[in-house]
Design an enzyme around this catalytic site. Structure first.
Site, PDB file in Angstrom:
ATOM      1  N   GLU A  58       4.216  36.690  31.866  1.00 30.94           N
ATOM      2  CA  GLU A  58       4.449  35.494  31.070  1.00 30.94           C
ATOM      3  C   GLU A  58       4.261  34.201  31.849  1.00 30.94           C
ATOM      4  O   GLU A  58       3.652  33.244  31.364  1.00 30.94           O
ATOM      5  CB  GLU A  58       5.853  35.553  30.459  1.00 30.94           C
ATOM      6  CG  GLU A  58       6.120  34.419  29.495  1.00 30.94           C
ATOM      7  CD  GLU A  58       7.463  34.567  28.799  1.00 30.94           C
ATOM      8  OE1 GLU A  58       7.575  34.138  27.652  1.00 30.94           O
ATOM      9  OE2 GLU A  58       8.396  35.105  29.419  1.00 30.94           O
ATOM     10  N   HIS A  69      -2.792  21.687  29.319  1.00 30.74           N
ATOM     11  CA  HIS A  69      -1.931  20.706  28.668  1.00 30.74           C
ATOM     12  C   HIS A  69      -1.741  19.457  29.523  1.00 30.74           C
ATOM     13  O   HIS A  69      -1.537  18.369  28.976  1.00 30.74           O
ATOM     14  CB  HIS A  69      -0.579  21.339  28.320  1.00 30.74           C
ATOM     15  CG  HIS A  69      -0.634  22.206  27.105  1.00 30.74           C
ATOM     16  ND1 HIS A  69      -0.034  21.873  25.911  1.00 30.74           N
ATOM     17  CD2 HIS A  69      -1.262  23.389  26.883  1.00 30.74           C
ATOM     18  CE1 HIS A  69      -0.272  22.812  25.013  1.00 30.74           C
ATOM     19  NE2 HIS A  69      -1.017  23.741  25.582  1.00 30.74           N
ATOM     20  N   GLY A  88      -5.449  12.371  32.918  1.00 34.30           N
ATOM     21  CA  GLY A  88      -6.045  13.698  33.044  1.00 34.30           C
ATOM     22  C   GLY A  88      -5.162  14.641  33.840  1.00 34.30           C
ATOM     23  O   GLY A  88      -3.944  14.697  33.634  1.00 34.30           O
ATOM     24  N   ASP A  90      -3.253  14.953  36.310  1.00 33.94           N
ATOM     25  CA  ASP A  90      -2.527  14.121  37.273  1.00 33.94           C
ATOM     26  C   ASP A  90      -1.070  14.508  37.444  1.00 33.94           C
ATOM     27  O   ASP A  90      -0.323  13.855  38.175  1.00 33.94           O
ATOM     28  CB  ASP A  90      -2.609  12.653  36.861  1.00 33.94           C
ATOM     29  CG  ASP A  90      -1.985  12.385  35.490  1.00 33.94           C
ATOM     30  OD1 ASP A  90      -1.567  13.356  34.818  1.00 33.94           O
ATOM     31  OD2 ASP A  90      -1.923  11.210  35.081  1.00 33.94           O
ATOM     32  N   HIS A 214      -7.336  32.633  26.392  1.00 33.17           N
ATOM     33  CA  HIS A 214      -6.435  33.323  25.470  1.00 33.17           C
ATOM     34  C   HIS A 214      -6.505  34.837  25.586  1.00 33.17           C
ATOM     35  O   HIS A 214      -5.722  35.537  24.949  1.00 33.17           O
ATOM     36  CB  HIS A 214      -6.728  32.878  24.033  1.00 33.17           C
ATOM     37  CG  HIS A 214      -6.171  31.528  23.715  1.00 33.17           C
ATOM     38  ND1 HIS A 214      -6.217  30.968  22.450  1.00 33.17           N
ATOM     39  CD2 HIS A 214      -5.543  30.614  24.500  1.00 33.17           C
ATOM     40  CE1 HIS A 214      -5.648  29.783  22.472  1.00 33.17           C
ATOM     41  NE2 HIS A 214      -5.233  29.541  23.703  1.00 33.17           N
ATOM     42  N   THR A 215      -7.426  35.332  26.419  1.00 34.02           N
ATOM     43  CA  THR A 215      -7.434  36.763  26.666  1.00 34.02           C
ATOM     44  C   THR A 215      -6.214  37.202  27.468  1.00 34.02           C
ATOM     45  O   THR A 215      -5.869  38.383  27.482  1.00 34.02           O
ATOM     46  CB  THR A 215      -8.722  37.192  27.394  1.00 34.02           C
ATOM     47  OG1 THR A 215      -8.773  38.612  27.464  1.00 34.02           O
ATOM     48  CG2 THR A 215      -8.794  36.629  28.795  1.00 34.02           C
ATOM     49  N   ASP A 220       5.240  32.251  21.909  1.00 34.42           N
ATOM     50  CA  ASP A 220       6.700  32.358  21.843  1.00 34.42           C
ATOM     51  C   ASP A 220       7.290  31.508  20.739  1.00 34.42           C
ATOM     52  O   ASP A 220       8.330  31.845  20.181  1.00 34.42           O
ATOM     53  CB  ASP A 220       7.342  31.914  23.165  1.00 34.42           C
ATOM     54  CG  ASP A 220       7.425  33.028  24.189  1.00 34.42           C
ATOM     55  OD1 ASP A 220       7.027  34.164  23.870  1.00 34.42           O
ATOM     56  OD2 ASP A 220       7.852  32.741  25.323  1.00 34.42           O
ATOM     57  N   ASP A 232      -4.166  39.317  21.921  1.00 37.19           N
ATOM     58  CA  ASP A 232      -5.011  40.502  21.827  1.00 37.19           C
ATOM     59  C   ASP A 232      -4.231  41.693  22.352  1.00 37.19           C
ATOM     60  O   ASP A 232      -3.074  41.558  22.766  1.00 37.19           O
ATOM     61  CB  ASP A 232      -6.349  40.308  22.551  1.00 37.19           C
ATOM     62  CG  ASP A 232      -6.252  40.398  24.066  1.00 37.19           C
ATOM     63  OD1 ASP A 232      -5.126  40.435  24.611  1.00 37.19           O
ATOM     64  OD2 ASP A 232      -7.301  40.432  24.720  1.00 37.19           O
TER      65      ASP A 232
END
Length: 389
Positions: A58, A69, A88, A90, A214-215, A220, A232
């Site tokens: 996780e 993000h 960006g 940072d 995303h593999t 949550d 997946d």
């Protein structure tokens, strides 16, 4: 000056140019090209044991998510209109976590009552991995921006078949909070996501290649009743199963029904984001999505390339120090080609690439099965579940 003297000077210059660059010896005798990279060996040892538990679990998933993000808080459009467009990659999401992790966007409403509004939180759950990482950055006296990108690169090496991402160090710890509304939402339409990504410097193809992450991911908070639900069936393997399984016609909700940003998936125990569903089927992105299914090395190479750019959004790479040699070689791929899950067939695939036919894949034997959730990061039975996938 005589010809002999000129020849001697040229020979001396050639000798100097050919001389090996000075290298630094770090802890445990490890050697790097630049002494500034030594600290990252110590950081790696610490987080590998005390954050990642040497697993593709996780906190690895969430650390990879955090690289995006933090970096995507960057807007050329805002800057061109005289506003602060974000720094960006940072570290501002860690420096100003009380602001950025609480960004909320009004999505829709059903009445004039305030409590009838629907809100989405683009950074939902990110606060947990931010707070899990922060003590390590402070302990080793490295900047937040550097640490976030390093943790993502280091963590994903635990995932079988994963990439070896570039890591550049030297970001400043001086930042300011990113503007709101720069992080794409799972509930956003493809048009909106593509426009937002282009504003940050990424094409539609780049966006698809970034979604390869995303593999090794799970949710949550979109449906909090089923934490750890993967995208997946193989969330600890950096493989193409996510690309295949997202294209299978959805028939069920794994949790409590439809949630904002969720669409039906095809397997019990697998969660499907609306954004993944739309981008995988959009005519502008479908061929790039499909192109990575049969060529694992190509898929990894594309991800490494686009992540190199993501990690330096808002920076000039020439101003940073290349410490990529600290990142270890990832665990080898212990799997074969992508397959169709048991109980499905090629007729269940929503192929949207008009240029090339969908590849022929083998189907796993047996009846349809349910996929287990990703265990919480804190698995020591003390009742505390850290992190978000």
């Amino acid at each position: 000056m005589s010809f002999k003297a000129l020849f001697a000077l040229a020979a001396l210059a050639a000798t100097v140019a050919a001389a090996p660059q000075p290298r630094a010896v770090c802890s445990e005798g490890r050697v790097v090209s630049n002494a500034a990279c030594c600290v990252w060996f110590d950081v790696f040892d610490d987080i590998q044991e005390n954050l990642f538990d040497n697993e593709c679990g996780e906190d690895v998933h969430e650390s990879l998510r955090l690289t995006f993000h933090d970096a995507i808080g960057f807007s050329k459009n805002l800057t061109e209109h005289g506003q602060f467009g974000g720094g960006g990659a940072d570290g501002s999401i860690m420096a100003f976590s009380e602001i950025e992790t609480n960004f909320r966007q009004c999505l829709d409403f059903t009445s004039s009552q305030p409590d009838e509004f629907f809100f989405t939180d683009a950074n939902i759950g990110v606060d947990e991995i931010v707070e899990a990482q922060r003590p390590f950055a402070l302990k080793h006296n490295v900047t937040f921006g550097d640490f976030i990108q390093f943790a993502g690169a280091a963590g994903v090496t635990n995932c079988a078949g994963g990439p070896r991402l570039q890591f550049l160090a030297g970001r400043s710890n001086i930042s300011q909070a990113s503007p709101d509304l720069l992080v794409p939402e799972p509930s956003d339409a493809a048009d909106k996501i593509f426009a937002r990504m282009l504003d940050a410097g990424f094409s539609i193809t780049d966006t698809v290649d970034l979604l390869i992450s995303h593999t090794v991911a799970a949710q949550d908070k979109v449906d909090p009743t089923i934490p750890g639900t993967p995208f997946d069936s193989t969330p600890s393997q950096f493989d193409a199963q996510f690309l295949v399984e997202t294209l299978i016609t959805g028939t069920l909700f794994t949790g409590n029904g439809s949630n904002v940003g969720e669409v039906e998936s095809a397997q019990h125990g697998v969660f499907r984001l609306q954004s993944d569903f739309e981008i995988s089927r959009d005519s502008r992105s479908a061929c790039e999505w499909q192109s990575n299914i049969l060529n694992h090395n190509q898929m990894v190479s594309k991800f490494e390339s686009v992540m190199k750019r993501l990690a330096t959004v808002g920076h000039n790479p020439a101003d940073l120090i290349d410490c990529s040699e600290v990142i270890p070689i990832p665990k080898p791929a212990n799997f074969g080609a992508a397959t169709l899950p048991a109980g499905s067939s090629l007729s269940d695939i929503d192929a949207s690439c008009a240029a090339t036919p969908f590849p022929t894949l083998k189907t796993d034997p047996g009846p349809a099965t349910s996929v287990a959730a990703v265990p919480p990061a804190d698995d020591d039975d003390d009742g505390d579940d850290d992190g978000d996938s």
